[in-house]
Design an enzyme around this catalytic site. Structure first.
Site, short mmCIF file in Angstrom:
data_model
loop_
_atom_site.label_atom_id
_atom_site.label_comp_id
_atom_site.label_asym_id
_atom_site.label_seq_id
_atom_site.Cartn_x
_atom_site.Cartn_y
_atom_site.Cartn_z
N HIS A 179 24.79 62.17 36.16
CA HIS A 179 24.84 62.00 34.70
C HIS A 179 25.64 63.12 34.04
O HIS A 179 25.39 63.47 32.89
CB HIS A 179 23.44 61.92 34.08
CG HIS A 179 22.51 61.01 34.83
ND1 HIS A 179 22.41 59.66 34.55
CD2 HIS A 179 21.68 61.23 35.88
CE1 HIS A 179 21.54 59.10 35.39
NE2 HIS A 179 21.09 60.04 36.22
N SER A 222 52.63 71.12 24.67
CA SER A 222 52.63 70.32 23.45
C SER A 222 53.85 70.67 22.62
O SER A 222 54.32 71.81 22.64
CB SER A 222 51.35 70.60 22.67
OG SER A 222 51.53 70.31 21.30
N LYS A 227 49.04 75.04 24.34
CA LYS A 227 48.53 73.94 25.17
C LYS A 227 49.12 73.90 26.58
O LYS A 227 50.30 74.13 26.78
CB LYS A 227 48.80 72.59 24.50
CG LYS A 227 48.01 72.32 23.26
CD LYS A 227 46.50 72.31 23.47
CE LYS A 227 46.03 71.05 24.16
NZ LYS A 227 46.18 69.86 23.32
N GLU A 267 45.92 62.85 34.11
CA GLU A 267 45.71 61.90 33.00
C GLU A 267 46.55 60.65 33.19
O GLU A 267 46.09 59.52 32.98
CB GLU A 267 46.07 62.55 31.67
CG GLU A 267 45.05 63.57 31.18
CD GLU A 267 45.51 64.23 29.88
OE1 GLU A 267 45.74 63.52 28.90
OE2 GLU A 267 45.66 65.46 29.87
#
Ligand code: ARG
Length: 472
Positions: free
Chosen positions: A162, A283, A289, A296
């Site tokens: 979980h 970024s 960033k 991803e």
């Protein structure tokens, strides 16, 4: 609107009106099926050799066909071949050029054959090579995964259920879970390859042919394990391509799980791993960033591969026998799944080999915070005769008290622990350490470092056995 006279088409004999440019573009497949050219050529050559052996073509015809094909091969490899949409697909493009080069022998090549069995053969040959590429890359990827797991075989990290800290595991053990998933993926590709590796040629359009062909000879020439036993089935079903996309889909599902964990582990609040810069991007607006783009994207590309599978399933659903033009739509999903899986494997092999920096300190710190050894305390009490359910309740109370005090379980004193159960003695602290917890899970499939070391050896053997079974 109409540009190509009907007479230019190979099949135009019975037509009195040309197709419009739009219909031509809509029905043509050469833009994407030209990548089958090498396999189309292989199939044609095997077919021509069989025809010559059977006395259906002359030795001279065969020699002309072989000579012409060799010229075409060089033209395509050198980028000189003129692909034409007017010629619809890869088959007509090659056949027309062959005829231009060698005359009548080129026109005889299609004797006893149809594009229906031809294209099914091409796709199977292409896919067989594609699966072999995947298996080679999967081998390299799995070896990189095993090397990383070996380095981290004894590195403690929190295991989660979980997404909450559950029990200590080693990072090597965690990685070996992925090894198992990807090994099963390899088994699926190998299993699928067996059913890909059967010869449709000889089925002709759908019913077979009246020529005295020798299908077994063609199968042997092309390295097929068997012939498709029914001519209607041979030209129509694409279950082998569906199976391939299903195997790709499951593989990508596994990649997406690993990717999701990498993204999570890279989060500054977690910090279990750092990914080398070459797998990340920045970024355009936020200078600080560093985004985990590769995992991803892999997570995202899983969606398109699942889409490829669904496209093929839907393509096949309720299709009547035998060949229908619907089947021309089988190629792009297969190519897309194949390209996505091979690229993903290449990148991930590289990333696992030396793109991941493991932060054992961050893992250790997270372990201290999550009461990861609470189960060990319950097991400790149960082994001393407390029924497990009662032990569970006792430890729950101890965790609550430790949480209120802001300390970890082993930081409670013996007296404090004994307040929860008189069965607790000085030996409890050994059970409460991460090392003790890990070492205690000492059985096949468990996370004890000794077991992980044994699992690593076994894993390497299973991988090599699987891969040898393909090359054999
Ligand atoms: N380009 C076609 C395909 O990809 C080849 C087979 C065409 N056969 C036919 N009868 N129209 O399926």
């Amino acid at each position: 609107m109409n540009s190509t006279p009907a007479s230019q088409y190979t099949w135009a004999g019975r037509f009195s009106e040309p197709v419009s440019d739009l219909v031509k573009r809509y029905t043509a497949s050469v833009a994407f099926d030209q990548r089958l050219w090498r396999h189309d050529m292989l199939g044609s050559l095997a077919h021509a050799r069989m025809l010559a052996r059977q006395g259906i073509l002359s030795a001279q015809d065969l020699a002309d066909i072989e000579r012409g094909m060799e010229i075409i091969r060089l033209e395509i490899e050198n980028g000189q071949f003129q692909w034409s949409m007017d010629l619809e697909d890869v088959h007509f493009n090659l056949e027309k050029r062959l005829t231009a080069l060698v005359g009548d022998a080129g026109k005889k090549l299609h004797t006893g054959r149809s594009r229906n069995d031809q294209v099914a053969t091409d796709l199977r040959l292409y896919l067989r090579d594609g699966i072999d590429d995947i298996l080679r890359l999967l081998g390299a990827f799995q070896r990189a995964l095993l090397a990383l797991a070996k380095r981290e075989a004894a590195t403690p990290m929190p295991g989660f259920t979980h997404l909450q800290v559950a029990q200590p595991v080693t990072f090597g053990h965690h990685l070996l879970a992925y090894f198992e998933m990807f090994l099963r993926d390899g088994e699926r590709f190998i299993d699928c390859r067996r059913r890909v590796n059967r010869l449709p040629l000889g089925a002709a359009a759908l019913a077979g042919t009246s020529y005295p062909i020798d299908r077994a000879f063609v199968a042997a020439e092309l390295g097929f394990e068997a012939v498709c036993e029914n001519s209607l089935d041979a030209v129509s079903d694409r279950d082998f391509a569906i199976e391939f996309c299903a195997a790709c889909s499951l593989f990508m599902t596994h990649v997406s799980r690993l990717s999701e964990e990498l993204v999570l582990w890279m989060h500054p609040r977690v910090g279990f791993v750092r990914l080398a810069d070459r797998f990340c991007t920045g970024s355009s607006i936020m200078p600080q960033k560093k985004n985990p783009d590769v995992p991803e994207l892999a997570r995202g590309k899983t969606g398109r591969v699942h889409g490829d599978l669904l496209a093929l399933l839907t393509l096949m659903k309720a299709q009547p026998l035998a060949y229908n033009k619907d089947n021309q739509e089988d190629k792009e999903p297969v190519f897309d799944a194949l390209d996505t899986v091979t690229d993903t494997l290449r990148i991930f092999a590289d990333m696992l080999a030396d793109g991941i920096h493991v932060r054992a300190d961050a893992m250790q710190e997270a372990l201290q915070q999550g009461f990861a050894t609470a189960t060990d305390l319950a097991d400790y009490l149960a082994k001393k005769g407390v029924p497990f359910r009662d032990a569970h309740a006792v430890v729950g109370a101890a965790v609550k008290a430790a949480e209120q005090k802001g300390v970890a379980l082993p930081e409670l004193s013996l007296a404090e622990l004994q307040a929860f159960s008189p069965r607790i003695e000085n030996d409890v602290f050994a059970a409460l350490t991460v090392e003790g917890s890990l070492a205690a899970r000492n059985h096949t499939g468990g996370t004890a470092p000794a077991q992980v070391a044994a699992a690593l050896l076994h894993a390497r053997k299973r991988l090599e056995t699987l891969l040898v079974s393909v090359s054999a």
